[in-house]
Design a protein around this motif. Structure first.
Motif, mmCIF file in Angstrom:
data_model
loop_
_atom_site.group_PDB
_atom_site.id
_atom_site.type_symbol
_atom_site.label_atom_id
_atom_site.label_comp_id
_atom_site.label_asym_id
_atom_site.label_seq_id
_atom_site.Cartn_x
_atom_site.Cartn_y
_atom_site.Cartn_z
ATOM 1 N N TYR A 62 8.871 -0.984 -4.136
ATOM 2 C CA TYR A 62 10.191 -0.654 -3.576
ATOM 3 C C TYR A 62 10.802 0.595 -4.216
ATOM 4 O O TYR A 62 10.780 0.759 -5.430
ATOM 5 C CB TYR A 62 11.119 -1.863 -3.713
ATOM 6 C CG TYR A 62 10.663 -3.016 -2.840
ATOM 7 C CD1 TYR A 62 11.029 -3.078 -1.504
ATOM 8 C CD2 TYR A 62 9.830 -4.019 -3.336
ATOM 9 C CE1 TYR A 62 10.590 -4.099 -0.683
ATOM 10 C CE2 TYR A 62 9.390 -5.053 -2.523
ATOM 11 C CZ TYR A 62 9.774 -5.085 -1.191
ATOM 12 O OH TYR A 62 9.333 -6.093 -0.380
ATOM 13 N N ASN A 63 11.356 1.464 -3.344
ATOM 14 C CA ASN A 63 11.874 2.761 -3.786
ATOM 15 C C ASN A 63 13.013 2.661 -4.794
ATOM 16 O O ASN A 63 13.184 3.539 -5.635
ATOM 17 C CB ASN A 63 12.421 3.543 -2.582
ATOM 18 C CG ASN A 63 11.328 3.894 -1.588
ATOM 19 O OD1 ASN A 63 10.175 4.037 -1.967
ATOM 20 N ND2 ASN A 63 11.686 4.020 -0.320
ATOM 21 N N MET A 115 15.949 2.640 8.710
ATOM 22 C CA MET A 115 15.375 3.704 7.874
ATOM 23 C C MET A 115 14.592 4.721 8.680
ATOM 24 O O MET A 115 13.947 5.594 8.111
ATOM 25 C CB MET A 115 14.480 3.100 6.789
ATOM 26 C CG MET A 115 15.273 2.467 5.655
ATOM 27 S SD MET A 115 14.235 1.886 4.314
ATOM 28 C CE MET A 115 13.825 3.415 3.473
ATOM 29 N N GLU A 116 14.594 4.574 10.008
ATOM 30 C CA GLU A 116 13.886 5.544 10.835
ATOM 31 C C GLU A 116 14.571 6.903 10.675
ATOM 32 O O GLU A 116 15.761 7.019 10.959
ATOM 33 C CB GLU A 116 13.933 5.092 12.304
ATOM 34 C CG GLU A 116 13.177 5.967 13.271
ATOM 35 C CD GLU A 116 11.669 5.874 13.104
ATOM 36 O OE1 GLU A 116 11.177 4.806 12.707
ATOM 37 O OE2 GLU A 116 10.997 6.885 13.374
ATOM 38 N N GLY A 160 14.541 -1.090 -0.587
ATOM 39 C CA GLY A 160 14.151 0.192 -0.040
ATOM 40 C C GLY A 160 12.672 0.413 0.159
ATOM 41 O O GLY A 160 11.900 0.417 -0.798
ATOM 42 N N ARG A 161 12.251 0.551 1.396
ATOM 43 C CA ARG A 161 10.920 1.000 1.782
ATOM 44 C C ARG A 161 10.896 0.978 3.317
ATOM 45 O O ARG A 161 11.227 -0.038 3.915
ATOM 46 C CB ARG A 161 9.836 0.063 1.217
ATOM 47 C CG ARG A 161 8.415 0.620 1.295
ATOM 48 C CD ARG A 161 8.163 1.716 0.268
ATOM 49 N NE ARG A 161 6.874 2.330 0.524
ATOM 50 C CZ ARG A 161 5.772 2.118 -0.214
ATOM 51 N NH1 ARG A 161 5.830 1.344 -1.272
ATOM 52 N NH2 ARG A 161 4.639 2.695 0.108
ATOM 53 N N TYR A 162 10.482 2.098 3.901
ATOM 54 C CA TYR A 162 10.527 2.259 5.362
ATOM 55 C C TYR A 162 9.807 1.142 6.108
ATOM 56 O O TYR A 162 10.283 0.650 7.123
ATOM 57 C CB TYR A 162 9.912 3.613 5.707
ATOM 58 C CG TYR A 162 9.711 3.891 7.182
ATOM 59 C CD1 TYR A 162 10.793 4.139 8.018
ATOM 60 C CD2 TYR A 162 8.432 3.940 7.731
ATOM 61 C CE1 TYR A 162 10.601 4.415 9.368
ATOM 62 C CE2 TYR A 162 8.238 4.220 9.070
ATOM 63 C CZ TYR A 162 9.313 4.461 9.889
ATOM 64 O OH TYR A 162 9.126 4.737 11.216
ATOM 65 N N ILE A 163 8.667 0.701 5.589
ATOM 66 C CA ILE A 163 7.856 -0.285 6.311
ATOM 67 C C ILE A 163 8.583 -1.626 6.451
ATOM 68 O O ILE A 163 8.225 -2.452 7.306
ATOM 69 C CB ILE A 163 6.473 -0.460 5.625
ATOM 70 C CG1 ILE A 163 5.477 -1.229 6.511
ATOM 71 C CG2 ILE A 163 6.611 -1.110 4.265
ATOM 72 C CD1 ILE A 163 5.079 -0.539 7.790
ATOM 73 N N CYS A 164 9.628 -1.861 5.645
ATOM 74 C CA CYS A 164 10.390 -3.113 5.769
ATOM 75 C C CYS A 164 10.985 -3.280 7.169
ATOM 76 O O CYS A 164 11.323 -4.386 7.569
ATOM 77 C CB CYS A 164 11.520 -3.179 4.747
ATOM 78 S SG CYS A 164 10.967 -3.294 3.055
ATOM 79 N N ALA A 175 9.070 -9.131 2.836
ATOM 80 C CA ALA A 175 10.096 -8.659 1.895
ATOM 81 C C ALA A 175 11.133 -9.758 1.649
ATOM 82 O O ALA A 175 11.556 -9.983 0.515
ATOM 83 C CB ALA A 175 10.765 -7.396 2.427
ATOM 84 N N ARG A 188 5.508 -7.962 -1.647
ATOM 85 C CA ARG A 188 5.310 -6.587 -1.178
ATOM 86 C C ARG A 188 5.431 -6.611 0.337
ATOM 87 O O ARG A 188 4.894 -7.499 0.995
ATOM 88 C CB ARG A 188 3.897 -6.092 -1.535
ATOM 89 C CG ARG A 188 3.689 -5.807 -2.992
ATOM 90 C CD ARG A 188 2.216 -5.601 -3.279
ATOM 91 N NE ARG A 188 1.708 -4.324 -2.810
ATOM 92 C CZ ARG A 188 1.756 -3.203 -3.509
ATOM 93 N NH1 ARG A 188 2.296 -3.202 -4.698
ATOM 94 N NH2 ARG A 188 1.250 -2.087 -3.028
ATOM 95 N N ALA A 189 6.112 -5.608 0.879
ATOM 96 C CA ALA A 189 6.368 -5.603 2.320
ATOM 97 C C ALA A 189 5.208 -4.971 3.082
ATOM 98 O O ALA A 189 5.333 -3.907 3.673
ATOM 99 C CB ALA A 189 7.667 -4.871 2.611
ATOM 100 N N VAL A 190 4.057 -5.644 3.080
ATOM 101 C CA VAL A 190 2.956 -5.193 3.929
ATOM 102 C C VAL A 190 3.009 -6.004 5.213
ATOM 103 O O VAL A 190 3.382 -7.177 5.193
ATOM 104 C CB VAL A 190 1.572 -5.347 3.254
ATOM 105 C CG1 VAL A 190 1.441 -4.364 2.107
ATOM 106 C CG2 VAL A 190 1.347 -6.763 2.757
ATOM 107 N N GLU A 219 5.566 6.903 2.664
ATOM 108 C CA GLU A 219 6.062 5.556 2.958
ATOM 109 C C GLU A 219 4.981 4.588 3.447
ATOM 110 O O GLU A 219 5.250 3.402 3.623
ATOM 111 C CB GLU A 219 7.198 5.636 3.987
ATOM 112 C CG GLU A 219 8.488 6.243 3.440
ATOM 113 C CD GLU A 219 9.126 5.400 2.337
ATOM 114 O OE1 GLU A 219 9.197 4.175 2.492
ATOM 115 O OE2 GLU A 219 9.534 5.968 1.309
ATOM 116 N N CYS A 275 2.362 1.827 3.543
ATOM 117 C CA CYS A 275 2.273 0.714 2.582
ATOM 118 C C CYS A 275 0.912 0.680 1.905
ATOM 119 O O CYS A 275 0.723 -0.010 0.916
ATOM 120 C CB CYS A 275 2.584 -0.615 3.260
ATOM 121 S SG CYS A 275 1.199 -1.354 4.147
#
Lengths: 154, 430
Positions: A64-65, B87-88, B169-173, B182, B187-189, B342, B344
């Motif tokens: 996470y960022n 987050m797009e 924070g992470r775009y793939i979420c 998440a 991990r948000a895979v 970004e 994953c």
């Protein structure tokens, strides 16, 4: 070990989730709020509390960022470098910040006042270019108003 | 012109409180539905409204809800999740709704939860949206204190509560199965599909994930009917849409217009046309992961079907304008650098392909490009395309690349042949 305050803050989230490990991200955020960043000891503390290994927690922390696995300054500048801000000149903003602070992106000033990091789109595209300092959003940036904004952060 | 999403929002003003929201008919849809409609009937009205998801994919909302197992044999535990992880790149519409009228979102969520009979809901919010977090936290408290959340909502016997989860924070979420991971603290895979979340979702239970703007459409649909909603669109498609424009236009911003407003109308009329000294060259119509459109498309109605026919996607409906003084190669490099960063890292085409693309584009932009680089980029667009990757991330990432190679090929060639970028850096201007 987690402090009592940290433990209390993490536990407050417990009723909202059916499984304890769901608190991992929340716990990392709590610890970071109190300690500034997440060092190896913090990983072990969170892991012990949630019944996860240090490495499991690290795999989450590094994903996470907004979880910092390296020490950061008192104020973290997250400069948006996504497409709308790029079109509106965020590279000029970065050059200005790097020159003024005497650091490159990813680094911290020697006095520990600022860390400069990139961040994906802050959703402030109609006021691009933008950055976030700590949790404050600042848009409509130009080379004239940046310095005044920085002065507000000790 | 009707604007059910934004009519009561005060731009730049404080969010609408519960009393104000109620004064304008707020929570009437919920009261009526809980008293008079079976859960199934709520799903049916949403299906009939032809509402399509506003998060980017445009899937039928009612149909999604109809996939959830119902009845006595269905699992008791189900979840209703709002995807507020906006987050797009280039997208700033959900923030406006959450900061302006948070109760509209909550009412939409409770109606959805009632339709699928879910006792627990989550709002998955990106952490950077501090103002949205405050507005939602206040609205949630007001709703709980007034019997709109919790046990036995409005005396109906239906129990539901919503928890606000802020991400790290992470775009793939924003990908719905990654979002579920998440929320579970992992991990948000993304997850393998099928099974899809309406059947097997959060902690293995049936789960609906809907975008903020999508859910804000639910209370007006339930209150005023499917036919009314279908009539709001300009062409065949239903409802209004929050369109946004950023880039070097005179008035960057956000407007609620009938679905199917033309690109020209949005850019020239509402965004005021191009800024002084800049000419229009193209536009990414719906966030970073959509194909460029150019001048010949200006009269295109911006609805799902028309944009798709033109080779792009409506996506989030928030567009980023490319002007004549900004380098298209540089713009695509910026986009691909974002996607490379970004990714994953779960599947090989995405993890290894995107940095490769970034490297080639960087070489071209800095004058190190070779003639055959363009072919390699085109090959990559295929290798990372639909059906070759684990989720929709990489296919989305190559959309602006493949269309830039089509519309701005001359620019790529000028970089290669002239050994550098022919454009001058543009200033940061507010």
């Amino acid at each position: 070990m987690l402090t009592d305050t940290e433990r209390r803050e993490i536990e407050a989230e417990l009723p909202h989730y059916p499984r304890r490990q769901a608190l991992c991200i929340e716990a990392l955020k709590v610890v970071q709020r109190h300690r500034g960043w997440v060092n190896d000891e913090a990983l072990r503390d969170v892991g012990d509390y949630l019944g996860m290994s240090e490495h499991e927690v690290d795999s989450v922390a590094t994903f996470y960022n907004l979880i910092y696995r390296r020490e950061v300054g008192r104020n973290v500048i997250h400069l948006c470098d996504s497409v709308s801000c790029w079109v509106m000149g965020c590279d000029r903003v970065r050059e200005h910040l790097e020159q003024k602070l005497g650091i490159r992106t990813g680094e911290t000033t020697p006095d520990g006042r600022f860390t400069l990091l990139p961040i994906p789109c802050l959703g402030d595209c109609d006021r691009a270019p933008s950055f976030m300092i700590g949790r404050d959003l600042h848009g409509n940036l130009n080379l004239e108003n940046i310095d005044t904004i920085l002065e507000r952060y000790e | 012109m009707e604007k059910p999403l934004t009519e009561h929002i005060r731009p730049e003003g404080p969010p609408l409180g519960l009393d104000e929201y109620r004064k304008n008919g707020g929570y009437e849809a919920l009261r009526t539905a809980l008293a008079d409609s079976a859960p199934r009937e709520v799903t049916e009205i949403v299906e009939k409204s032809k509402l399509r998801g506003r998060g980017g994919a445009g899937f039928s909302t009612g149909m999604k809800w109809s996939f959830v197992p119902m009845g006595d044999n269905a699992p008791g535990r189900k979840y209703f999740v709002c995807n507020a992880d906006e987050m797009e790149p280039g997208t700033f519409k959900d923030r406006y709704l959450m900061e302006g009228n948070p109760h509209l979102l909550l009412e939409g969520m409770i109606l959805g939860a009632y339709a699928i009979q879910a006792p627990v809901g989550y709002i998955f919010l990106r952490a950077e949206y501090r103002a949205s977090e405050k507005a939602l936290a206040t609205a949630l408290r007001e709703a709980r204190e007034n019997g709109l959340l919790g046990e036995n909502i409005l005396g109906s016997g239906f129990d539901h509560d919503i928890h606000l989860h802020t991400s790290a924070g992470r775009y793939i979420c924003g990908e719905e199965t990654a979002l579920l991971n998440a929320l579970e603290g992992r991990r948000a895979v993304p997850r393998a599909k099928p099974p899809f979340p309406p059947v097997v979702g959060l902690w293995g239970k049936p789960t609906i994930v809907n975008n903020v703007e999508t859910l804000c459409n639910i209370p007006p649909i339930v209150r005023r009917g499917a036919e009314w909603f279908r009539g709001l669109g300009r062409g065949d498609e239903a409802g209004t849409k929050l369109y946004g424009v950023s880039g070097r236009v005179r008035r960057p911003g956000l407007w609620e217009l009938p679905l199917g407003a033309t690109l020209r109308e949005i850019i020239e009329e509402h965004a005021g046309g191009m800024a002084e000294g800049y000419q229009f060259r193209g536009v990414i119509p719906g966030g970073a992961s959509t194909d460029f459109l150019v001048e010949e498309h200006l009269d295109l109605p911006m609805d799902f079907g028309s944009v798709q026919k033109a080779g792009s996607r409506l996506g989030t409906g928030t567009m980023i304008v490319l002007d004549d003084r900004t380098c298209p190669v540089g713009m695509v490099l910026n986009l691909e650098r974002f996607f490379a960063r970004e990714s994953c890292g779960w599947c090989t085409p995405c993890r290894d392909g995107l940095p490769w693309i970034e490297k080639i584009l960087e070489a071209i932009e800095t004058g190190e490009g070779r003639e055959d680089d363009l072919d390699v980029l085109r090959q990559h667009a295929g290798f990372l395309g639909p059906g070759r990757t684990f989720c929709a991330f990489a296919p989305g990432a190559v959309e602006p690349l493949q269309s830039a190679l089509k519309y701005f090929e001359d620019d790529f060639r000028r970089h290669v042949n002239g050994h550098g970028c022919p454009y001058q850096a543009q200033p940061a201007t507010a």
